[in-house]
Write a protein that holds these residues in place. Structure first.
Motif, PDB file in Angstrom:
ATOM      1  N   VAL A  32      72.428  36.514  98.266  1.00  0.00           N
ATOM      2  CA  VAL A  32      73.552  36.345  97.340  1.00  0.00           C
ATOM      3  C   VAL A  32      73.413  37.319  96.177  1.00  0.00           C
ATOM      4  O   VAL A  32      74.363  38.022  95.818  1.00  0.00           O
ATOM      5  CB  VAL A  32      73.652  34.891  96.824  1.00  0.00           C
ATOM      6  CG1 VAL A  32      74.730  34.776  95.755  1.00  0.00           C
ATOM      7  CG2 VAL A  32      73.928  33.934  97.969  1.00  0.00           C
ATOM      8  N   ALA A  66      83.991  35.931  99.705  1.00  0.00           N
ATOM      9  CA  ALA A  66      83.246  34.735 100.124  1.00  0.00           C
ATOM     10  C   ALA A  66      82.990  34.707 101.626  1.00  0.00           C
ATOM     11  O   ALA A  66      81.890  34.348 102.072  1.00  0.00           O
ATOM     12  CB  ALA A  66      83.983  33.481  99.685  1.00  0.00           C
ATOM     13  N   ALA A 122      79.321  34.707 103.360  1.00  0.00           N
ATOM     14  CA  ALA A 122      78.873  33.701 104.329  1.00  0.00           C
ATOM     15  C   ALA A 122      78.326  34.373 105.580  1.00  0.00           C
ATOM     16  O   ALA A 122      77.264  33.972 106.100  1.00  0.00           O
ATOM     17  CB  ALA A 122      80.023  32.759 104.682  1.00  0.00           C
ATOM     18  N   LEU A 143      74.928  35.886 104.828  1.00  0.00           N
ATOM     19  CA  LEU A 143      73.901  34.841 104.766  1.00  0.00           C
ATOM     20  C   LEU A 143      73.458  34.423 106.168  1.00  0.00           C
ATOM     21  O   LEU A 143      72.261  34.357 106.467  1.00  0.00           O
ATOM     22  CB  LEU A 143      74.418  33.636 103.986  1.00  0.00           C
ATOM     23  CG  LEU A 143      74.473  33.803 102.474  1.00  0.00           C
ATOM     24  CD1 LEU A 143      75.406  32.784 101.845  1.00  0.00           C
ATOM     25  CD2 LEU A 143      73.075  33.705 101.885  1.00  0.00           C
ATOM     26  N   PRO A 201      74.190  27.422 101.931  1.00  0.00           N
ATOM     27  CA  PRO A 201      74.855  28.346 101.015  1.00  0.00           C
ATOM     28  C   PRO A 201      76.063  29.051 101.652  1.00  0.00           C
ATOM     29  O   PRO A 201      77.061  29.310 100.974  1.00  0.00           O
ATOM     30  CB  PRO A 201      73.777  29.355 100.618  1.00  0.00           C
ATOM     31  CG  PRO A 201      72.557  28.987 101.342  1.00  0.00           C
ATOM     32  CD  PRO A 201      72.789  27.756 102.117  1.00  0.00           C
ATOM     33  N   ALA A 202      75.986  29.330 102.956  1.00  0.00           N
ATOM     34  CA  ALA A 202      77.142  29.945 103.636  1.00  0.00           C
ATOM     35  C   ALA A 202      78.321  28.986 103.642  1.00  0.00           C
ATOM     36  O   ALA A 202      79.465  29.382 103.376  1.00  0.00           O
ATOM     37  CB  ALA A 202      76.757  30.344 105.065  1.00  0.00           C
ATOM     38  N   ALA A 220      78.826  26.639 101.492  1.00  0.00           N
ATOM     39  CA  ALA A 220      79.302  26.548 100.101  1.00  0.00           C
ATOM     40  C   ALA A 220      80.245  27.709  99.782  1.00  0.00           C
ATOM     41  O   ALA A 220      81.304  27.500  99.172  1.00  0.00           O
ATOM     42  CB  ALA A 220      78.115  26.545  99.142  1.00  0.00           C
ATOM     43  N   ALA A 221      79.877  28.916 100.201  1.00  0.00           N
ATOM     44  CA  ALA A 221      80.740  30.083  99.944  1.00  0.00           C
ATOM     45  C   ALA A 221      82.079  29.922 100.651  1.00  0.00           C
ATOM     46  O   ALA A 221      83.139  30.169 100.056  1.00  0.00           O
ATOM     47  CB  ALA A 221      80.039  31.358 100.396  1.00  0.00           C
ATOM     48  N   ALA A 275      82.305  31.606  94.313  1.00  0.00           N
ATOM     49  CA  ALA A 275      81.672  31.361  95.612  1.00  0.00           C
ATOM     50  C   ALA A 275      80.234  31.856  95.612  1.00  0.00           C
ATOM     51  O   ALA A 275      79.336  31.183  96.130  1.00  0.00           O
ATOM     52  CB  ALA A 275      82.476  32.049  96.716  1.00  0.00           C
ATOM     53  N   THR A 310      78.123  29.524  93.459  1.00  0.00           N
ATOM     54  CA  THR A 310      77.952  28.238  94.147  1.00  0.00           C
ATOM     55  C   THR A 310      76.942  28.377  95.283  1.00  0.00           C
ATOM     56  O   THR A 310      76.051  27.530  95.444  1.00  0.00           O
ATOM     57  CB  THR A 310      79.306  27.724  94.675  1.00  0.00           C
ATOM     58  OG1 THR A 310      80.209  27.594  93.575  1.00  0.00           O
ATOM     59  CG2 THR A 310      79.151  26.379  95.365  1.00  0.00           C
ATOM     60  N   ALA A 311      77.060  29.450  96.064  1.00  0.00           N
ATOM     61  CA  ALA A 311      76.110  29.685  97.157  1.00  0.00           C
ATOM     62  C   ALA A 311      74.699  29.845  96.602  1.00  0.00           C
ATOM     63  O   ALA A 311      73.734  29.314  97.173  1.00  0.00           O
ATOM     64  CB  ALA A 311      76.520  30.923  97.954  1.00  0.00           C
ATOM     65  N   ALA A 356      71.524  27.395  97.398  1.00  0.00           N
ATOM     66  CA  ALA A 356      70.273  27.926  97.939  1.00  0.00           C
ATOM     67  C   ALA A 356      69.080  27.506  97.081  1.00  0.00           C
ATOM     68  O   ALA A 356      68.040  27.094  97.614  1.00  0.00           O
ATOM     69  CB  ALA A 356      70.346  29.453  98.043  1.00  0.00           C
TER      70      ALA A 356
END
Length: 166
Positions: A29, A41, A45, A48, A96-97, A99-100, A113, A116-117, A121
């Motif tokens: 990220v 985003a 993802a 990630l 995390p992916a 979340a994005a 995004a 947040t990711a 994580a």
């Protein structure tokens, strides 16, 4: 050495792999979402997930290659056992992916995004540390110290994200 993994070790979760994978995801990220022009985003993802899978494959390969004795062939059981053992490293990229992608679906900006990711994580990284310590009956002090060390590592990643602009 042709290791057909011990059934006890193949059923256990590799918390080290999950912690490492979470730190790796946080690093992805930071490396891909600079402040001025955040990575979209959906692309974040994919980065990630791809990074988690590539590192998983690299760890599987390294384990298999490192355990070879001259002339001893690989067995499918050995490959599967090592793949399962290392899988938490790849799995750590999923939250995390997700979340994005969730931020994108909610119409949030790419910067939100990315943050947040990154938060997911880092929370995962500390969470896996606490779970590992609890499962190992490490004692409260060691669990708290381990969580704090992982939090500091995570905060270093956050500081790099704030300080570095591409």
């Amino acid at each position: 050495m042709n290791v057909v993994a011990d059934p006890d070790t193949t059923k256990r979760v590799d918390y080290a792999g999950a912690v490492y994978g979470s730190l790796l995801a946080a690093s992805v990220v930071v490396g891909s979402a600079p402040r001025k022009h955040p990575t979209p985003a959906g692309v974040l993802a994919l980065l990630l997930l791809a990074t988690g899978l590539v590192f998983w494959l690299a760890h599987v390969y390294a384990s298999l290659a490192g355990d070879r004795e001259r002339g001893v062939p690989l067995s499918r059981a050995e490959v599967r056992a090592i793949g399962r053992k290392e899988w938490p490293l790849a799995q750590a990229a999923f939250p995390p992916a997700l979340a994005a992608l969730s931020c994108a679906l909610l119409g949030l900006p790419d910067a939100a995004a990315a943050w947040t990711a990154l938060a997911v994580a880092l929370v995962s990284q500390v969470g896996w540390t606490v779970i590992a310590g609890t499962k190992a009956d490490a004692g409260l002090l060691l669990i708290v110290v381990s969580a704090a060390v992982n939090l500091v590592l995570g905060l270093v990643v956050v500081a790099l994200k704030v300080l570095l602009a591409h």
